[in-house]
Write a protein that holds these residues in place. Sequence first.
Motif, PDB file in Angstrom:
ATOM      1  N   VAL A   1      39.666  43.567  26.481  1.00 33.90           N
ATOM      2  CA  VAL A   1      40.316  43.372  27.782  1.00 33.90           C
ATOM      3  C   VAL A   1      40.092  41.929  28.217  1.00 33.90           C
ATOM      4  N   VAL A   2      41.067  41.354  28.895  1.00 35.18           N
ATOM      5  CA  VAL A   2      40.899  40.015  29.472  1.00 35.18           C
ATOM      6  C   VAL A   2      41.003  40.107  30.982  1.00 35.18           C
ATOM      7  N   TRP A   3      39.986  39.590  31.667  1.00 33.22           N
ATOM      8  CA  TRP A   3      40.037  39.450  33.117  1.00 33.22           C
ATOM      9  C   TRP A   3      40.361  37.995  33.428  1.00 33.22           C
ATOM     10  N   PHE A   4      41.575  37.749  33.888  1.00 30.13           N
ATOM     11  CA  PHE A   4      41.962  36.400  34.283  1.00 30.13           C
ATOM     12  C   PHE A   4      41.498  36.136  35.720  1.00 30.13           C
ATOM     13  N   TRP A   5      41.617  34.877  36.137  1.00 32.66           N
ATOM     14  CA  TRP A   5      41.140  34.549  37.485  1.00 32.66           C
ATOM     15  C   TRP A   5      41.917  35.288  38.554  1.00 32.66           C
ATOM     16  N   GLU A   6      43.205  35.572  38.326  1.00 32.44           N
ATOM     17  CA  GLU A   6      43.963  36.346  39.296  1.00 32.44           C
ATOM     18  C   GLU A   6      43.366  37.741  39.482  1.00 32.44           C
ATOM     19  N   ASP A   7      42.806  38.296  38.421  1.00 35.95           N
ATOM     20  CA  ASP A   7      42.158  39.608  38.522  1.00 35.95           C
ATOM     21  C   ASP A   7      40.890  39.514  39.371  1.00 35.95           C
ATOM     22  N   PHE A   8      40.166  38.425  39.227  1.00 36.84           N
ATOM     23  CA  PHE A   8      38.967  38.238  40.050  1.00 36.84           C
ATOM     24  C   PHE A   8      39.348  38.033  41.517  1.00 36.84           C
ATOM     25  N   GLN A   9      40.469  37.364  41.764  1.00 39.50           N
ATOM     26  CA  GLN A   9      40.931  37.183  43.143  1.00 39.50           C
ATOM     27  C   GLN A   9      41.106  38.538  43.824  1.00 39.50           C
ATOM     28  N   VAL A  10      41.705  39.480  43.104  1.00 37.39           N
ATOM     29  CA  VAL A  10      41.918  40.823  43.650  1.00 37.39           C
ATOM     30  C   VAL A  10      40.581  41.503  43.942  1.00 37.39           C
ATOM     31  N   LEU A  11      39.630  41.375  43.032  1.00 40.36           N
ATOM     32  CA  LEU A  11      38.321  42.000  43.218  1.00 40.36           C
ATOM     33  C   LEU A  11      37.584  41.398  44.412  1.00 40.36           C
ATOM     34  N   ILE A  12      37.714  40.085  44.590  1.00 39.24           N
ATOM     35  CA  ILE A  12      37.070  39.430  45.734  1.00 39.24           C
ATOM     36  C   ILE A  12      37.635  39.978  47.034  1.00 39.24           C
ATOM     37  N   GLU A  13      38.958  40.143  47.086  1.00 36.64           N
ATOM     38  CA  GLU A  13      39.606  40.628  48.300  1.00 36.64           C
ATOM     39  C   GLU A  13      39.277  42.092  48.577  1.00 36.64           C
ATOM     40  N   LYS A  14      39.058  42.871  47.521  1.00 34.40           N
ATOM     41  CA  LYS A  14      38.778  44.297  47.678  1.00 34.40           C
ATOM     42  C   LYS A  14      37.329  44.576  48.047  1.00 34.40           C
ATOM     43  N   HIS A  15      36.418  43.682  47.655  1.00 33.01           N
ATOM     44  CA  HIS A  15      34.985  43.937  47.849  1.00 33.01           C
ATOM     45  C   HIS A  15      34.376  42.839  48.716  1.00 33.01           C
ATOM     46  N   ILE A  16      34.128  43.170  49.965  1.00 31.59           N
ATOM     47  CA  ILE A  16      33.624  42.186  50.926  1.00 31.59           C
ATOM     48  C   ILE A  16      32.272  41.628  50.511  1.00 31.59           C
ATOM     49  N   GLU A  17      31.484  42.405  49.737  1.00 27.03           N
ATOM     50  CA  GLU A  17      30.182  41.914  49.287  1.00 27.03           C
ATOM     51  C   GLU A  17      30.350  40.667  48.427  1.00 27.03           C
ATOM     52  N   ILE A  18      31.318  40.684  47.523  1.00 27.84           N
ATOM     53  CA  ILE A  18      31.549  39.538  46.648  1.00 27.84           C
ATOM     54  C   ILE A  18      31.964  38.332  47.473  1.00 27.84           C
ATOM     55  N   MET A  19      32.815  38.575  48.470  1.00 30.56           N
ATOM     56  CA  MET A  19      33.289  37.490  49.314  1.00 30.56           C
ATOM     57  C   MET A  19      32.135  36.836  50.069  1.00 30.56           C
ATOM     58  N   TYR A  20      31.241  37.657  50.603  1.00 29.02           N
ATOM     59  CA  TYR A  20      30.116  37.117  51.367  1.00 29.02           C
ATOM     60  C   TYR A  20      29.101  36.428  50.471  1.00 29.02           C
TER      61      TYR A  20
END
Length: 209
Positions: free
Chosen positions: A136-155
């Motif tokens: 599987v490849v996680w591109f940066w766009e995939d990480f963008q989605v994860l950041i937006e979905k998980h407030i812990e990562i954002m903080y």
Amino acid sequence: MGNLTLTFLPPQNWQDFEKFVRGVVDVIWKQEGWQNYGRPGQDQTGIDLYGYDEQGRFTTIQCKKKNITNSKGKLLTKSLLTKQSIAGEIESAEKVSEPKIERLIFATTSSRDINVHNDIRIINSKSIKYNQFTVVVWFWEDFQVLIEKHIEIMYWYYSDVLDKIHQYDKNIHILTMLRQAFTRPAFSRQIRREESGGDFIQAIKNTME
């Protein structure tokens, strides 16, 4: 009004990117025992992180920090994650036999690339046939989605972005909307005898909304 999508830039060096990926899997796959594999300078056989995914599959991650712009600062039109580099890392990961790898993830700061997707699809078709691990490849766009979905990562990793958001002034926003609402043409045009005033009434309704 809907929320605008924020742009989160990837970490500037590979060490921070690896820490970031570790933080992401700790959030999305809690209690799955994720670990860093070895230390820099050791033969890591194509593995930076290992643990178990949401389906209990033994999963390894190879972090690939890649530039997203060229030397002139323009966004690249294709990923720097090449077919050759993917094949080399897969060959290294195949040396791990205990426990047997069930899923290999390439985590990269590169943007999505249809060529990489096609390469991975072909690789996985052969992997399924010969009962090998999937890729599987996680591109940066995939990480963008994860950041937006998980407030812990954002903080944890983007508190500076949140600080800038907090400079937003709601009062200025409201006053700007009111100014725009009351400069409707229907409010500045005179109502004459031959007009019913319907536009003026509709403008009031729109302003109230």
